[in-house]
Design a protein around this motif. Structure first.
Motif, PDB file in Angstrom:
ATOM      1  N   PHE A 258       0.871  -1.082  -0.199  1.00 24.94           N
ATOM      2  CA  PHE A 258       0.135   0.189  -0.155  1.00 24.94           C
ATOM      3  C   PHE A 258       0.873   0.984  -0.103  1.00 24.94           C
ATOM      4  N   THR A 259       1.976   1.253   0.685  1.00 23.83           N
ATOM      5  CA  THR A 259       2.820   2.399   0.806  1.00 23.83           C
ATOM      6  C   THR A 259       3.453   2.472  -0.621  1.00 23.83           C
ATOM      7  N   MET A 260       4.019   1.747  -1.258  1.00 22.24           N
ATOM      8  CA  MET A 260       4.319   1.720  -2.789  1.00 22.24           C
ATOM      9  C   MET A 260       2.997   2.156  -3.602  1.00 22.24           C
ATOM     10  N   ALA A 261       1.806   1.674  -3.479  1.00 20.25           N
ATOM     11  CA  ALA A 261       0.894   1.950  -4.311  1.00 20.25           C
ATOM     12  C   ALA A 261       0.633   3.712  -3.968  1.00 20.25           C
ATOM     13  N   VAL A 262       0.557   3.965  -3.092  1.00 17.40           N
ATOM     14  CA  VAL A 262       0.478   5.505  -2.819  1.00 17.40           C
ATOM     15  C   VAL A 262       1.482   6.364  -3.430  1.00 17.40           C
ATOM     16  N   GLY A 263       2.850   5.631  -3.181  1.00 13.57           N
ATOM     17  CA  GLY A 263       3.971   6.412  -3.657  1.00 13.57           C
ATOM     18  C   GLY A 263       3.913   6.466  -5.200  1.00 13.57           C
ATOM     19  N   ASP A 264       3.419   5.481  -5.847  1.00 13.37           N
ATOM     20  CA  ASP A 264       3.048   5.516  -7.321  1.00 13.37           C
ATOM     21  C   ASP A 264       2.224   6.688  -7.781  1.00 13.37           C
ATOM     22  N   VAL A 265       1.460   7.316  -7.093  1.00 14.67           N
ATOM     23  CA  VAL A 265       0.662   8.380  -7.556  1.00 14.67           C
ATOM     24  C   VAL A 265       1.735   9.438  -8.134  1.00 14.67           C
ATOM     25  N   ALA A 266       2.732   9.547  -7.457  1.00 15.63           N
ATOM     26  CA  ALA A 266       4.044  10.705  -8.162  1.00 15.63           C
ATOM     27  C   ALA A 266       4.733   9.972  -9.215  1.00 15.63           C
ATOM     28  N   LEU A 267       5.219   8.602  -8.831  1.00 15.46           N
ATOM     29  CA  LEU A 267       6.113   8.134  -9.556  1.00 15.46           C
ATOM     30  C   LEU A 267       5.509   7.667 -10.948  1.00 15.46           C
ATOM     31  N   LYS A 268       4.456   7.362 -11.110  1.00 15.04           N
ATOM     32  CA  LYS A 268       3.728   7.177 -12.434  1.00 15.04           C
ATOM     33  C   LYS A 268       3.411   8.420 -13.245  1.00 15.04           C
ATOM     34  N   GLY A 269       3.323   9.290 -12.478  1.00 13.38           N
ATOM     35  CA  GLY A 269       3.247  10.681 -12.891  1.00 13.38           C
ATOM     36  C   GLY A 269       4.363  11.113 -13.434  1.00 13.38           C
ATOM     37  N   ILE A 270       5.480  10.957 -13.000  1.00 16.63           N
ATOM     38  CA  ILE A 270       7.146  11.178 -13.530  1.00 16.63           C
ATOM     39  C   ILE A 270       7.147  10.343 -14.753  1.00 16.63           C
ATOM     40  N   ASP A 271       6.780   8.984 -14.564  1.00 18.50           N
ATOM     41  CA  ASP A 271       7.081   8.059 -15.861  1.00 18.50           C
ATOM     42  C   ASP A 271       6.203   8.460 -16.986  1.00 18.50           C
ATOM     43  N   ALA A 272       4.870   8.942 -16.686  1.00 20.58           N
ATOM     44  CA  ALA A 272       4.107   9.454 -17.735  1.00 20.58           C
ATOM     45  C   ALA A 272       4.932  10.621 -18.633  1.00 20.58           C
ATOM     46  N   LEU A 273       5.590  11.468 -17.997  1.00 19.60           N
ATOM     47  CA  LEU A 273       6.412  12.476 -18.599  1.00 19.60           C
ATOM     48  C   LEU A 273       7.796  12.011 -19.465  1.00 19.60           C
ATOM     49  N   GLY A 274       8.305  11.026 -18.841  1.00 18.71           N
ATOM     50  CA  GLY A 274       9.705  10.605 -19.214  1.00 18.71           C
ATOM     51  C   GLY A 274      10.666  10.049 -18.311  1.00 18.71           C
ATOM     52  N   ASN A 275      11.939   9.641 -18.626  1.00 25.14           N
ATOM     53  CA  ASN A 275      12.891   9.349 -17.865  1.00 25.14           C
ATOM     54  C   ASN A 275      13.457  10.743 -16.901  1.00 25.14           C
ATOM     55  N   PHE A 276      14.011  10.487 -15.705  1.00 26.94           N
ATOM     56  CA  PHE A 276      13.999  11.693 -15.181  1.00 26.94           C
ATOM     57  C   PHE A 276      15.413  11.312 -14.184  1.00 26.94           C
TER      58      PHE A 276
END
Length: 295
Positions: A258-276
């Motif tokens: 669940f911790t990783m799932a909530v963290g994915d709100v930001a990580l998947k947003g970055i992934d949608a934009l590109g590598n970082f």
């Protein structure tokens, strides 16, 4: 001749003693028998445990004090301007045409502060762009999630000449529980009005974790989660309870996932934009942020 009042006061004292004894016995009954029997499977084994859960749920924090690195409409506007200049297919109001979801990335690197990124990421969440990327949060209804804050602190030793590959990353999300309460009522066959009394309209989740871009997906995060401004330790019992209530058994959801799932709100947003990579002391305001490359 005055009446003797000693008998009257004696009866009052006896009555109070009986009430206290009944209350003490009732407390003992609840604490040792009732609560462990019905709530022990959720880690609630005593009256103090139950009181702690209820107080955690209804200890709604002051949002303006909880969010210390919040974004503004100006941050969203700045992010959109930068993304457009880098070739991203994004409208002036921050929306992305669903037909462009798989092909909206730009052709030039773009630098966003953590506030600018949080603003545009929240827009993507609200527009439904990240629904498919966040399957573990579907039971919470991704569209009911608001990303309030992203804050990063790059680790100096991870600088590789272009950016930082490691950082502490924290975020705060707010969840409207309307759909959650209706879902629990249906799954547990519990009257909705009872859940409305127990679960507040809004919950705040705070996640903090260390992120390492050089590690594999399964090893690159190490984080903790808290609810309503409390510590991770104070939140563990309540979050485990909510997980049991919300997620079906076949999902095998636990605190770490669940911790990783909530963290994915930001990580998947970055992934949608590109590598970082992470950046430090950007611009005149010396803000931390991200260097994003769509390629």
């Amino acid at each position: 001749m005055k009446k003797d009042k000693s008998g009257f006061w004696g009866k009052i004292i006896i009555t109070l003693c009986v009430i206290i004894a009944i209350f003490a016995g009732g407390y003992f009954f609840l604490d040792r028998l009732v609560i462990p029997k019905y709530f022990g499977q959720y880690g609630i084994n005593s009256v103090p445990d139950l009181v702690g859960v209820v107080s955690s749920l209804y200890k709604s924090p002051n949002e303006s004090k909880l969010v210390t690195n919040g974004y503004t409409a100006v941050d969203l506007k700045n992010a959109i301007t930068k993304l457009q200049a880098s070739g991203y297919k994004i409208a002036d109001d921050g929306t992305v045409n669903p037909d462009d979801y798989d092909n909206f990335k730009g052709d030039k690197p773009v630098s966003l502060t953590d506030k600018e990124f949080a603003a545009v990421c929240n827009k993507m969440v609200n527009d439904g762009m990240l629904v498919d990327a966040l399957p573990n949060l579907n039971y919470l209804n991704v569209l009911n999630i608001t990303l309030l804050q992203v804050e990063i602190t790059p680790e100096d030793e991870s600088f590789d000449g272009e950016g930082y590959t490691s950082a502490n990353m924290s975020l705060i999300i707010k969840i409207d529980t309307t759909d959650v309460r209706e879902q629990i009522a249906e799954q547990m066959q519990t009257p909705l009005f009872l859940l409305n009394m127990i679960i507040p309209d809004t919950l705040y989740f705070s996640v903090s974790y260390d992120f390492d871009l050089t590690a594999t997906d399964s090893d690159r995060t190490n984080g903790s989660i808290a609810i309503n401004g409390r510590s991770a330790e104070q939140s563990e019992l309540l979050i485990n309870l909510l997980i049991d209530f919300i997620f079906p058994e076949e999902d095998d959801m636990n605190l770490e996932k669940f911790t990783m799932a909530v963290g994915d709100v930001a990580l998947k947003g970055i992934d949608a934009l590109g590598n970082f990579k992470f950046m430090k002391d950007m611009g005149v305001n010396k803000e931390n942020g991200f260097l994003i490359n769509a390629k």
